[in-house]
Design a protein around this motif. Structure first.
Motif, PDB file in Angstrom:
ATOM      1  N   HIS A  27     -12.457  -8.147  -6.580  1.00 36.69           N
ATOM      2  CA  HIS A  27     -12.769  -9.404  -7.262  1.00 36.69           C
ATOM      3  C   HIS A  27     -13.075 -10.546  -6.296  1.00 36.69           C
ATOM      4  O   HIS A  27     -13.516 -11.612  -6.734  1.00 36.69           O
ATOM      5  CB  HIS A  27     -11.654  -9.794  -8.238  1.00 36.69           C
ATOM      6  N   HIS A  28     -12.894 -10.343  -4.988  1.00 36.13           N
ATOM      7  CA  HIS A  28     -13.328 -11.343  -4.004  1.00 36.13           C
ATOM      8  C   HIS A  28     -14.435 -10.801  -3.095  1.00 36.13           C
ATOM      9  O   HIS A  28     -14.802 -11.463  -2.118  1.00 36.13           O
ATOM     10  CB  HIS A  28     -12.146 -11.828  -3.157  1.00 36.13           C
ATOM     11  N   GLU A  29     -14.967  -9.626  -3.416  1.00 34.53           N
ATOM     12  CA  GLU A  29     -16.136  -9.123  -2.701  1.00 34.53           C
ATOM     13  C   GLU A  29     -17.389  -9.771  -3.304  1.00 34.53           C
ATOM     14  O   GLU A  29     -17.368 -10.237  -4.445  1.00 34.53           O
ATOM     15  CB  GLU A  29     -16.232  -7.598  -2.811  1.00 34.53           C
ATOM     16  N   THR A  30     -18.463  -9.813  -2.543  1.00 36.18           N
ATOM     17  CA  THR A  30     -19.704 -10.425  -3.017  1.00 36.18           C
ATOM     18  C   THR A  30     -20.864  -9.470  -2.786  1.00 36.18           C
ATOM     19  O   THR A  30     -20.797  -8.581  -1.937  1.00 36.18           O
ATOM     20  CB  THR A  30     -19.987 -11.745  -2.275  1.00 36.18           C
ATOM     21  N   VAL A  31     -21.948  -9.678  -3.517  1.00 33.44           N
ATOM     22  CA  VAL A  31     -23.061  -8.735  -3.419  1.00 33.44           C
ATOM     23  C   VAL A  31     -23.784  -8.815  -2.078  1.00 33.44           C
ATOM     24  O   VAL A  31     -24.484  -7.890  -1.693  1.00 33.44           O
ATOM     25  CB  VAL A  31     -24.056  -8.938  -4.589  1.00 33.44           C
TER      26      VAL A  31
ATOM     27  N   GLY B 280     -27.252 -13.200  -6.649  1.00 29.17           N
ATOM     28  CA  GLY B 280     -27.983 -12.460  -5.627  1.00 29.17           C
ATOM     29  C   GLY B 280     -27.350 -12.573  -4.260  1.00 29.17           C
ATOM     30  O   GLY B 280     -27.640 -11.784  -3.367  1.00 29.17           O
ATOM     31  N   SER B 281     -26.481 -13.578  -4.086  1.00 34.91           N
ATOM     32  CA  SER B 281     -25.740 -13.695  -2.831  1.00 34.91           C
ATOM     33  C   SER B 281     -24.256 -13.488  -3.103  1.00 34.91           C
ATOM     34  O   SER B 281     -23.667 -12.508  -2.680  1.00 34.91           O
ATOM     35  CB  SER B 281     -26.001 -15.054  -2.166  1.00 34.91           C
ATOM     36  N   LYS B 282     -23.657 -14.393  -3.858  1.00 34.60           N
ATOM     37  CA  LYS B 282     -22.241 -14.254  -4.177  1.00 34.60           C
ATOM     38  C   LYS B 282     -22.010 -13.421  -5.442  1.00 34.60           C
ATOM     39  O   LYS B 282     -21.038 -12.663  -5.524  1.00 34.60           O
ATOM     40  CB  LYS B 282     -21.600 -15.630  -4.372  1.00 34.60           C
ATOM     41  N   PHE B 283     -22.886 -13.571  -6.423  1.00 31.70           N
ATOM     42  CA  PHE B 283     -22.649 -12.964  -7.726  1.00 31.70           C
ATOM     43  C   PHE B 283     -23.776 -12.014  -8.117  1.00 31.70           C
ATOM     44  O   PHE B 283     -24.928 -12.198  -7.717  1.00 31.70           O
ATOM     45  CB  PHE B 283     -22.508 -14.047  -8.802  1.00 31.70           C
ATOM     46  N   ASP B 284     -23.430 -11.029  -8.938  1.00 34.96           N
ATOM     47  CA  ASP B 284     -24.404 -10.084  -9.482  1.00 34.96           C
ATOM     48  C   ASP B 284     -25.276 -10.833 -10.497  1.00 34.96           C
ATOM     49  O   ASP B 284     -24.762 -11.354 -11.497  1.00 34.96           O
ATOM     50  CB  ASP B 284     -23.666  -8.934 -10.151  1.00 34.96           C
ATOM     51  N   PRO B 285     -26.586 -10.903 -10.289  1.00 32.60           N
ATOM     52  CA  PRO B 285     -27.452 -11.650 -11.217  1.00 32.60           C
ATOM     53  C   PRO B 285     -27.371 -11.141 -12.656  1.00 32.60           C
ATOM     54  O   PRO B 285     -27.403 -11.944 -13.600  1.00 32.60           O
ATOM     55  CB  PRO B 285     -28.853 -11.438 -10.638  1.00 32.60           C
ATOM     56  N   ALA B 286     -27.251  -9.820 -12.834  1.00 30.25           N
ATOM     57  CA  ALA B 286     -27.191  -9.279 -14.191  1.00 30.25           C
ATOM     58  C   ALA B 286     -25.926  -9.736 -14.907  1.00 30.25           C
ATOM     59  O   ALA B 286     -25.949 -10.029 -16.108  1.00 30.25           O
ATOM     60  CB  ALA B 286     -27.249  -7.754 -14.155  1.00 30.25           C
TER      61      ALA B 286
END
Length: 378
Positions: free
Chosen positions: A289-293, A347-353
């Motif tokens: 939950h603290h990993e990023t894309v 697209g950087s921190k969060f999944d766009p979908a």
């Protein structure tokens, strides 16, 4: 197991898909019995007493899932309400004649189902859900069929209730830990309720493209609030610090991820929950939950699909609610501003979908915010 968790593969006795596979095996076994060959569908729904909702959970048949993904309030389902209240099964001889009984009944009738047998799933007096048997033959569930069905019904009820009881035992143990430590953290009960419902909204939107089952959606909803359980092990002078953390303090704060995995692993071991269903999903929620894309997150700097879909969903749900909630150190952002931030970082921190799945359901988001408003703000 990946991501620093200490669960072993042997622990995942009822892992992802196993219960569904067992239900399908029982369905095939029943169909091999000439007297039960007319049963063309078995399904189980779970009951959430906190929200008084019935949700699709498991399904076995030779065709498509007639109900699809479905959630309804129990009080809006007279037949199931009667089963829950009286304990007596519900038998419908012709679904076409009862097609005005509700959306789920109409869906079954449209797919050729004609008769229905419904019982409650209970264990030690607790209502966990409902078990459904259907046939394409009108009036199929005769006394002879029901008598032959008894052992199969009991086995399925024990399987489903047993798995859900393990999950509830884990949630109860974690709730106790949270209750003892809640004064140490800004995560209110309202926050945990909201982010769990937001996670469920996102997951439902992504269910088809990602192949997420109804069972996956239910366990995600139940387990998402456990994402930060490791904070109970963070020292007060760091957890409660009003200002910015030093690099050394932030490094300590980051350990809450591994601590969370250790706490859950210990609870499983100490409370006899080695067969906890969807244990990998729970571990991934905590671990990711603290990993990023883009790989800039922690603790393992995972990126892209290496971050589980449950981790990506939980992150968006958690951050959105944190932004739109009052904290001792900030005012609440508007929903529009929070969405703008999520989209900026998509697209950087969060999944766009995941971001767009939440953005597409703002009416539902606002209803959740109304229902689970923090009491301190009233």
């Amino acid at each position: 197991m990946q991501d620093g968790a200490s669960f072993s593969d042997d622990d995942l006795v009822l892992g992802d898909g196993d219960l569904a596979e067992k239900l399908n095996a029982l369905y095939r076994e029943m169909r091999a019995d000439p007297l039960l060959a007319g049963i063309t569908r078995i399904a189980a729904a779970v009951y959430d007493p906190k929200n008084d909702t019935v949700k699709t959970f498991l399904h076995a048949s030779d065709g498509p899932n007639a109900i699809g993904r479905y959630t309804a309030h129990l009080h809006d389902l007279p037949g199931l309400s009667s089963v829950a209240r009286t304990g007596r099964p519900l038998i419908v001889g012709d679904l076409r004649a009862a097609a005005t009984g509700g959306e789920q009944t109409r869906r079954l009738a449209d797919l050729g189902m004609r008769s229905r047998y419904v019982t409650a799933i209970r264990r030690q007096g607790v209502l966990y859900g409902f078990l459904f048997f259907n046939s394409t033959q009108p009036g199929y569930f005769t006394p002879d069929v029901l008598a032959r069905l008894v052992p199969h019904r009991r086995v399925i009820t024990l399987m489903v209730a047993g798995e859900l009881a393990l999950m509830h035992a884990m949630l109860g143990a974690v709730h106790t830990a949270r209750t003892m430590s809640r004064h140490r953290d800004e995560e209110t009960g309202g926050h945990l309720e909201r982010m769990a419902h937001f996670a469920q909204l996102i997951a439902r939107r992504l269910a088809v493209p990602h192949g997420l089952s109804d069972a996956f959606l239910e366990y995600l909803f139940q387990y998402a609030p456990l994402h930060d359980i490791g904070k109970v092990a963070v020292p007060d002078h760091i957890l409660l610090k009003p200002g910015r953390l030093t690099p050394e303090e932030f490094a300590v704060m980051q350990t809450h991820v591994q601590k969370g995995l250790e706490i859950v692993d210990g609870m499983r071991r100490d409370h006899g929950l080695q067969g906890l269903p969807y244990g990998q999903l729970l571990a991934n929620i905590i671990a990711h939950h603290h990993e990023t894309v883009d790989g800039s997150g922690y603790p393992r700097a995972l990126s892209g699909d290496a971050v589980s879909i449950e981790g990506r969903i939980t992150t968006v749900a958690d951050v959105f609610d944190a932004l739109t909630s009052v904290r001792p150190y900030k005012t609440a952002w508007s929903n529009a501003d929070a969405l703008a931030f999520l989209r900026e970082k998509a697209g950087s921190k969060f999944d766009p979908a995941c971001v767009e799945a939440l953005a597409a359901q703002m009416e539902a988001v606002e209803e959740i915010q109304r229902r689970f408003r923090d009491e301190s703000l009233d």
